[in-house]
Design a protein around this motif. Structure first.
Motif, PDB file in Angstrom:
ATOM      1  N   THR A 140       0.806  -1.234   0.000  1.00 53.02           N
ATOM      2  CA  THR A 140       0.000   0.000   0.000  1.00 53.02           C
ATOM      3  C   THR A 140       0.831   1.273   0.000  1.00 53.02           C
ATOM      4  OG1 THR A 140      -0.086   0.090   2.414  1.00 53.02           O
ATOM      5  CG2 THR A 140      -1.791  -1.215   1.301  1.00 53.02           C
ATOM      6  N   HIS A 141       2.151   1.149   0.172  1.00 50.51           N
ATOM      7  CA  HIS A 141       3.031   2.321   0.343  1.00 50.51           C
ATOM      8  C   HIS A 141       2.670   3.110   1.603  1.00 50.51           C
ATOM      9  CE1 HIS A 141       5.131   1.900  -3.489  1.00 50.51           C
ATOM     10  NE2 HIS A 141       3.962   1.719  -4.080  1.00 50.51           N
ATOM     11  N   THR A 142       2.089   2.418   2.605  1.00 50.06           N
ATOM     12  CA  THR A 142       1.779   3.060   3.888  1.00 50.06           C
ATOM     13  C   THR A 142       2.457   2.267   5.003  1.00 50.06           C
ATOM     14  OG1 THR A 142      -0.213   1.749   4.339  1.00 50.06           O
ATOM     15  CG2 THR A 142      -0.490   3.739   2.977  1.00 50.06           C
ATOM     16  N   TRP A 143       2.289   2.764   6.247  1.00 53.59           N
ATOM     17  CA  TRP A 143       2.955   2.119   7.389  1.00 53.59           C
ATOM     18  C   TRP A 143       2.487   0.683   7.614  1.00 53.59           C
ATOM     19  CZ3 TRP A 143       0.204   0.095  11.357  1.00 53.59           C
ATOM     20  CH2 TRP A 143      -1.103   0.545  11.554  1.00 53.59           C
ATOM     21  N   THR A 144       1.325   0.315   7.071  1.00 50.86           N
ATOM     22  CA  THR A 144       0.858  -1.066   7.257  1.00 50.86           C
ATOM     23  C   THR A 144       1.773  -2.066   6.544  1.00 50.86           C
ATOM     24  OG1 THR A 144      -0.662  -0.883   5.385  1.00 50.86           O
ATOM     25  CG2 THR A 144      -1.552  -0.375   7.559  1.00 50.86           C
ATOM     26  N   PHE A 184      -1.713   1.086 -11.227  1.00 47.37           N
ATOM     27  CA  PHE A 184      -3.146   0.997 -10.962  1.00 47.37           C
ATOM     28  C   PHE A 184      -3.521   1.369  -9.531  1.00 47.37           C
ATOM     29  CE2 PHE A 184      -2.577  -2.238 -14.435  1.00 47.37           C
ATOM     30  CZ  PHE A 184      -3.160  -1.466 -15.432  1.00 47.37           C
ATOM     31  N   GLY A 185      -2.505   1.668  -8.701  1.00 47.63           N
ATOM     32  CA  GLY A 185      -2.782   2.140  -7.343  1.00 47.63           C
ATOM     33  C   GLY A 185      -3.285   1.084  -6.398  1.00 47.63           C
ATOM     34  N   THR A 186      -3.094  -0.178  -6.735  1.00 40.92           N
ATOM     35  CA  THR A 186      -3.514  -1.267  -5.839  1.00 40.92           C
ATOM     36  C   THR A 186      -2.673  -2.504  -6.126  1.00 40.92           C
ATOM     37  OG1 THR A 186      -5.338  -2.712  -5.154  1.00 40.92           O
ATOM     38  CG2 THR A 186      -5.339  -1.989  -7.453  1.00 40.92           C
ATOM     39  N   ALA A 187      -2.422  -3.270  -5.070  1.00 43.21           N
ATOM     40  CA  ALA A 187      -1.721  -4.544  -5.224  1.00 43.21           C
ATOM     41  C   ALA A 187      -2.692  -5.692  -5.472  1.00 43.21           C
ATOM     42  CB  ALA A 187      -0.880  -4.827  -3.986  1.00 43.21           C
ATOM     43  N   ASP A 188      -3.985  -5.420  -5.314  1.00 42.11           N
ATOM     44  CA  ASP A 188      -4.990  -6.459  -5.550  1.00 42.11           C
ATOM     45  C   ASP A 188      -5.136  -6.640  -7.049  1.00 42.11           C
ATOM     46  OD1 ASP A 188      -7.125  -8.134  -5.741  1.00 42.11           O
ATOM     47  OD2 ASP A 188      -8.411  -7.034  -4.339  1.00 42.11           O
ATOM     48  N   PHE A 189      -4.428  -7.619  -7.597  1.00 40.75           N
ATOM     49  CA  PHE A 189      -4.365  -7.794  -9.042  1.00 40.75           C
ATOM     50  C   PHE A 189      -5.699  -8.209  -9.648  1.00 40.75           C
ATOM     51  CE2 PHE A 189      -2.049 -11.031  -6.617  1.00 40.75           C
ATOM     52  CZ  PHE A 189      -2.881 -12.126  -6.737  1.00 40.75           C
ATOM     53  N   HIS A 232      -3.820  -8.196 -17.069  1.00 44.44           N
ATOM     54  CA  HIS A 232      -2.732  -8.830 -16.322  1.00 44.44           C
ATOM     55  C   HIS A 232      -3.168  -9.263 -14.921  1.00 44.44           C
ATOM     56  CE1 HIS A 232      -0.396  -6.760 -19.476  1.00 44.44           C
ATOM     57  NE2 HIS A 232       0.435  -7.787 -19.338  1.00 44.44           N
ATOM     58  N   LYS A 233      -4.340  -9.864 -14.836  1.00 46.08           N
ATOM     59  CA  LYS A 233      -4.806 -10.352 -13.537  1.00 46.08           C
ATOM     60  C   LYS A 233      -3.977 -11.546 -13.051  1.00 46.08           C
ATOM     61  CE  LYS A 233      -9.601  -8.739 -13.670  1.00 46.08           C
ATOM     62  NZ  LYS A 233      -9.342  -7.671 -14.606  1.00 46.08           N
ATOM     63  N   GLN A 234      -3.152 -12.049 -13.936  1.00 45.02           N
ATOM     64  CA  GLN A 234      -2.194 -13.105 -13.592  1.00 45.02           C
ATOM     65  C   GLN A 234      -0.983 -12.949 -14.500  1.00 45.02           C
ATOM     66  OE1 GLN A 234      -3.777 -17.132 -13.559  1.00 45.02           O
ATOM     67  NE2 GLN A 234      -1.738 -18.016 -13.759  1.00 45.02           N
ATOM     68  N   TRP A 235       0.169 -13.353 -14.009  1.00 43.09           N
ATOM     69  CA  TRP A 235       1.390 -13.271 -14.803  1.00 43.09           C
ATOM     70  C   TRP A 235       1.238 -14.062 -16.098  1.00 43.09           C
ATOM     71  CZ3 TRP A 235       5.811 -11.435 -16.410  1.00 43.09           C
ATOM     72  CH2 TRP A 235       6.754 -12.261 -17.004  1.00 43.09           C
ATOM     73  N   GLY A 237       4.645 -17.497   5.610  1.00 45.89           N
ATOM     74  CA  GLY A 237       3.609 -17.117   4.653  1.00 45.89           C
ATOM     75  C   GLY A 237       4.042 -16.031   3.693  1.00 45.89           C
ATOM     76  N   VAL A 238       3.163 -15.760   2.717  1.00 45.45           N
ATOM     77  CA  VAL A 238       3.354 -14.653   1.784  1.00 45.45           C
ATOM     78  C   VAL A 238       2.041 -13.877   1.701  1.00 45.45           C
ATOM     79  CG1 VAL A 238       5.061 -15.911   0.415  1.00 45.45           C
ATOM     80  CG2 VAL A 238       2.658 -16.015  -0.244  1.00 45.45           C
ATOM     81  N   ASN A 239       2.139 -12.620   1.283  1.00 39.84           N
ATOM     82  CA  ASN A 239       0.941 -11.799   1.171  1.00 39.84           C
ATOM     83  C   ASN A 239       0.030 -12.331   0.062  1.00 39.84           C
ATOM     84  OD1 ASN A 239      -0.771  -9.379   0.331  1.00 39.84           O
ATOM     85  ND2 ASN A 239       0.313  -8.573   2.114  1.00 39.84           N
ATOM     86  N   ARG A 240      -1.264 -12.372   0.341  1.00 44.48           N
ATOM     87  CA  ARG A 240      -2.198 -12.942  -0.647  1.00 44.48           C
ATOM     88  C   ARG A 240      -2.305 -12.066  -1.892  1.00 44.48           C
ATOM     89  NH1 ARG A 240      -6.797 -14.960   0.433  1.00 44.48           N
ATOM     90  NH2 ARG A 240      -6.178 -15.597   2.520  1.00 44.48           N
ATOM     91  N   TYR A 241      -1.870 -10.824  -1.802  1.00 45.92           N
ATOM     92  CA  TYR A 241      -1.881  -9.949  -2.978  1.00 45.92           C
ATOM     93  C   TYR A 241      -0.472  -9.741  -3.525  1.00 45.92           C
ATOM     94  CZ  TYR A 241      -6.530  -8.979  -1.172  1.00 45.92           C
ATOM     95  OH  TYR A 241      -7.810  -9.118  -0.711  1.00 45.92           O
ATOM     96  N   GLY A 242       0.452 -10.619  -3.156  1.00 48.42           N
ATOM     97  CA  GLY A 242       1.839 -10.461  -3.548  1.00 48.42           C
ATOM     98  C   GLY A 242       2.156 -11.056  -4.905  1.00 48.42           C
ATOM     99  N   CYS A 243       3.382 -10.815  -5.323  1.00 46.52           N
ATOM    100  CA  CYS A 243       3.843 -11.264  -6.635  1.00 46.52           C
ATOM    101  C   CYS A 243       3.879 -12.791  -6.736  1.00 46.52           C
ATOM    102  CB  CYS A 243       5.227 -10.681  -6.886  1.00 46.52           C
ATOM    103  SG  CYS A 243       5.952 -11.156  -8.461  1.00 46.52           S
TER     104      CYS A 243
END
Length: 897
Positions: free
Chosen positions: A293-297, A399-404, A410-413, A467-473
């Motif tokens: 998110t480019h924020t402190w979270t 697109f301002g979001t990591a939720d692909f 490009h909803k998937q690689w 784990g990995v982030n569910r919205y990650g690469c």
């Protein structure tokens, strides 16, 4: 050249022994040519291989067991057999090997010990021109940095037992020594030998093998023959390797040149301090990119978006070229000083500033860097993950979001994009080149830190999140490896009564195991570029993960996955009459609502639940999951709203059994349900039955099953590198975890305040296993000083029973007493004793922070915790603090670490 391989190994009917000669590596996997061996008795196996091999070269190989075409077993994968072709006149090699299982002293073969603590280098065997030769090889991991291994024997050619004429061997492989004898000078067909250790050719301090002499019967040899004997490990006493170290998050480091956060340059300075105080290990938390998110979270370091990419915030700007624009230089220097003076990290300002700086530097230097041979080598090595990561990062920002799932395309690689993204002349490449540049800078800097650590004999220890982030690469690139309909977490424990919900997707282990867990193997091998030891975060996840439904906020409605759920018949077999609706639907009655909500009970009845019959209620459809409740209360922060929200969460999780996520006819007793209302309503006899069922389920039922699950995965990962493997094995630990960790020689984590023995309140440090990491607190726990003041009754018990001191325990914790606690941990048998920087500082009342609560790194019960702790003193000032540093050195010296 003919090479005859011989090995003794007892097999049963249907099994074949196979020789695997390694030909290369691909995507982290070993590639090998296979040769099925022959036997006449199921024990003595042999095979002959014809190979063009030039003198001065070598081959590596291992043995495995096949049953049909299925590999049932193979040798220890960390150290393979090595055959040197060191005889110029050789025509035939006859090799006599023995099967190599993982040894008890496997830790001595890790890069942490060989490359850091000991620091011995492998040498090349000298060529000889013997007509006939005998080569003796032996593993001797016990040798220290200045030790040399010698061979001596009865014959004159072997020194005639004269230590001054002993033959100096060559370390031709990791902890393996070799010497080639001229067979023509040997008398008879038997030789009697023994190994000894000399230190720098000093004949006074000699260590002989603790064993009988070794007797070898030589075969009849022809001209051009070389006989190679791989002997059993040398019988020397094991060295008392015990290492002290420090744990500090990289982001927490502070130096005079920091940019408001610790960086790779600071890590070098911290290595200097660790080395100066005679410590040998420096452990950090995960350093992968977490930018969502480019924020402190995004400050949560265990929620990475890529298992390979490093976080841009750790770039050491001082080691990069200066910005040519003087105005920009002055602006950033002013900002750097401002951010560096803050007591804690301002995550957003730091990352925004560093990203801006790196973009300016990329405009200035990028073209030259991307054309360099060093970058091209890096790109070739990392292209498999770097290209999708760069495109993902570009799309996230565009697109301002990591939720692909919300990206217009490009909803998937798409693998078809790789060609354009890898071509410097293509527009797509130019769009993502900045991310290539940053990862090249980060990798180069961290490799330099790793080399610096090894040069200073410091073990750099990393951390691999479970784990990995569910919205990650990683999820975007390889979704087949993940289950997105579940959330990973942990059951209730001392850290969180409602369990922990990390939000990570769970792993599709069936899919991962199909390709030999290559996703994990590549991850571990990438870590080995930078570290010599690592911590497996939540190793229990490799046995079973706590999987929480996607509609839950808390962890109470989770279940272990995989796990053997119970049928209705099994439940009734314990004597508990099955009542599906009562046991599996939230238990809501008038008296429950009154107990939870008191004066607001009527409001809850009117708005959130609906009457069913009698005094029973059910949740209204708009509020029947915790996620729906969370959404309904979003933005409401009053005490009453939070009370209502948490009460509704509790209602929803008040069930006796949770239905299996995959099989609706299987059930799991709900974790910690003994504290809830449905359990309270049971007859005492039914409570006793349920408790027996509950204990059987959680502590016995799945043990063998989970052992088998772990052994499908962990051996591949442990054998993937030579890093020292340590595991975080805290929490609800089934018996099978200890079985696997012992079998694979993985170091456990031992914390005195969280003993693994349920019969004691505090662990006995003297009983720590040698293969363990001893510590006082972790990043998820209160520091020593916080813990001391949390529970005075517990502290008093510890003061009297563990520290053996009379009278009332002093509060706050005085420095002299903290020193005593630290000293006791250092003297434990554990191979590693790694203490948090805050716990080290607790021994010095002038140095440590006045407020112990300001030292806390993480609060696990708060999923939105801001990770921003920074050391309050710079590393430069720490280096100058002679009193404190001498205290640490003295403690380590007294503990013989």
């Amino acid at each position: 050249m003919n090479i005859q391989f011989h090995i003794d190994y007892q097999t049963y009917y249907g099994q074949d022994l196979v020789l695997n000669i390694i030909t290369g590596h691909h995507n982290g996997a070993v590639e090998a040519s296979q040769y099925r061996m022959r036997t006449s008795d199921g024990y003595h196996w042999e095979v002959e291989v014809k190979k063009d091999a030039k003198p001065g070269t070598h081959i590596e190989y291992y043995y495995s067991i096949l049953c049909g075409d299925n590999e049932q077993r193979k040798e220890w994968g960390v150290l393979h057999h090595k055959l040197d072709f060191d005889t110029e006149r050789s025509l035939t090699y006859r090799v006599y090997d023995h099967w190599s299982d993982i040894p008890d002293n496997a830790y001595l073969y890790t890069s942490a010990i060989t490359d850091c603590v000991v620091g011995k280098k492998v040498a090349k065997c000298k060529l000889n021109n013997y007509n006939k030769a005998v080569t003796l090889k032996v593993r001797a991991p016990q040798l220290g940095a200045t030790d040399e291994l010698y061979l001596v024997g009865a014959e004159p050619a072997l020194g005639a037992w004269n230590v001054k004429k002993a033959l100096k061997m060559v370390q031709h492989n990791i902890n393996e020594w070799s010497y080639t004898l001229d067979a023509s000078k040997l008398v008879g067909d038997q030789i009697e030998v023994k190994f000894l250790i000399k230190n720098n050719d000093n004949n006074e301090n000699i260590v002989w093998e603790y064993s009988d002499n070794r007797t070898l019967t030589l075969p009849t040899m022809e001209e051009g023959d070389v006989v190679v004997y791989e002997l059993a490990e040398a019988a020397f006493p094991l060295p008392a390797v015990r290492v002290a170290g420090t744990l500090v998050p990289l982001f927490s480091l502070r130096s005079q040149t920091s940019f408001g956060i610790g960086d790779f340059g600071d890590l070098k300075k911290m290595i200097d301090w660790v080395s100066m105080t005679h410590q040998r290990a420096l452990q950090i938390l995960p350093i992968n990119d977490t930018t969502i998110t480019h924020t402190w979270t995004d400050s949560y370091p265990y929620s990475c978006i890529s298992i390979f990419a490093l976080h841009p915030q750790y770039a050491d700007l001082t080691s990069l070229p200066e910005l040519k624009d003087k105005e920009q230089r002055e602006k950033f220097e002013k900002l750097r000083k401002e951010l560096n003076a803050l007591p804690q990290i301002d995550y957003e300002r730091v990352n925004d500033a560093k990203t801006e700086y790196l973009r300016l530097l990329f405009e200035q230097e990028g073209e030259k860097v991307l054309e360099s041979s060093a970058f091209k080598t890096f790109f070739a090595e990392t292209e498999s993950w770097l290209v999708p990561y760069a495109q993902y990062s570009y799309m996230r920002d565009k697109f301002g979001t990591a939720d692909f799932s919300h990206w217009p395309d490009h909803k998937q690689w798409d693998e078809a994009d790789r060609k354009a993204l890898s071509n410097p002349k293509d527009k797509a490449y130019k769009e993502v080149a900045f991310f290539y540049y940053v990862q090249f800078v980060l990798s180069s800097q961290l490799k330099a830190v790793h080399e610096y650590a090894q040069a200073h004999k410091i073990i750099l220890k990393g951390d691999i999140p479970i784990g990995v982030n569910r919205y990650g690469c990683d999820v975007w690139t390889e979704p087949r490896y993940f289950n997105l309909n579940g959330q990973a977490g942990a059951p209730p424990d001392d850290f969180s009564v409602n369990g922990q919900n990390w939000g990570f997707p769970t792993y599709n282990w069936d899919e991962m195991i199909k390709d030999g867990c290559q996703w994990w193997v590549r991850r571990f091998q990438n870590m080995a570029k930078y570290f010599d030891a690592y911590r497996i975060d939540h190793v229990l996840g490799f046995f079973r993960i706590w999987e929480i439904p996607i509609h839950s906020v808390h962890g109470l409605l989770g279940q272990f996955s995989p796990a053997l759920g119970m049928s209705r018949e099994e439940v009734e077999g314990y004597g508990l009459h099955w009542q599906e609706e009562l046991f599996t639907e939230p238990f809501i009655t008038d008296w429950v609502l009154d107990r939870i909500f008191r004066e607001h009970a009527e409001e809850v009845k009117q708005k959130y639940v609906e009457h069913v019959w009698g005094d029973r209620y059910k949740m209204r459809p708009a509020f029947d999951t915790q996620r729906k409740v969370e959404k309904a209360f979003a933005g409401k922060t009053s005490d009453v709203d939070i009370w209502l929200r948490d009460g509704l969460y509790a209602l929803i999780s008040d069930v006796l059994f949770v239905r299996d996520h995959k099989d609706p006819n299987r059930f799991h007793p709900r974790i910690s349900v003994q504290f809830d209302f449905i359990y309270e309503t049971l007859y005492d006899s039914d409570k006793a039955i349920f408790n027996k069922l509950y204990n059987d389920y959680y502590y016995r039922r799945n043990n063998q099953f989970w052992y088998q699950e772990a052994m499908k995965k962990l051996p591949k990962l442990v054998n993937a590198t030579r890093m020292l493997v340590c595991a975080e094995d805290l929490g609800m630990v089934p018996d099978c975890v200890a079985w696997v960790m012992n079998e694979l020689r993985i170091l456990s984590l031992e914390i005195q305040s969280m003993p693994k023995n349920p019969k004691v309140r505090f662990g006995y440090l003297s009983e720590n296993p040698y293969r363990s990491v001893s510590t006082i607190s972790t990043h998820d726990m209160a520091t020593l000083r916080q813990w001391w003041d949390e529970d005075w009754e517990r502290t008093q018990d510890y003061f009297n029973s563990m520290l053996h001191r009379g009278g009332p325990a002093p509060h706050p914790l005085p420095g002299w007493l903290a020193r005593d606690i630290v000293s006791r941990h250092l003297t434990s048998p554990s191979l590693l004793c790694i203490l948090g920087i805050q716990d080290w500082m607790s021994i010095d009342e002038e140095l440590r922070l006045a407020d112990p609560n300001a030292e806390r790194i993480n609060v696990p019960s708060n999923p939105k915790h801001y990770w921003r702790y920074r050391m309050h003193v710079s590393i430069e000032d720490l280096m100058k603090n002679k009193t404190f540093n001498e205290q640490i050195t003295d403690l380590i010296y007294q503990a013989a670490r």
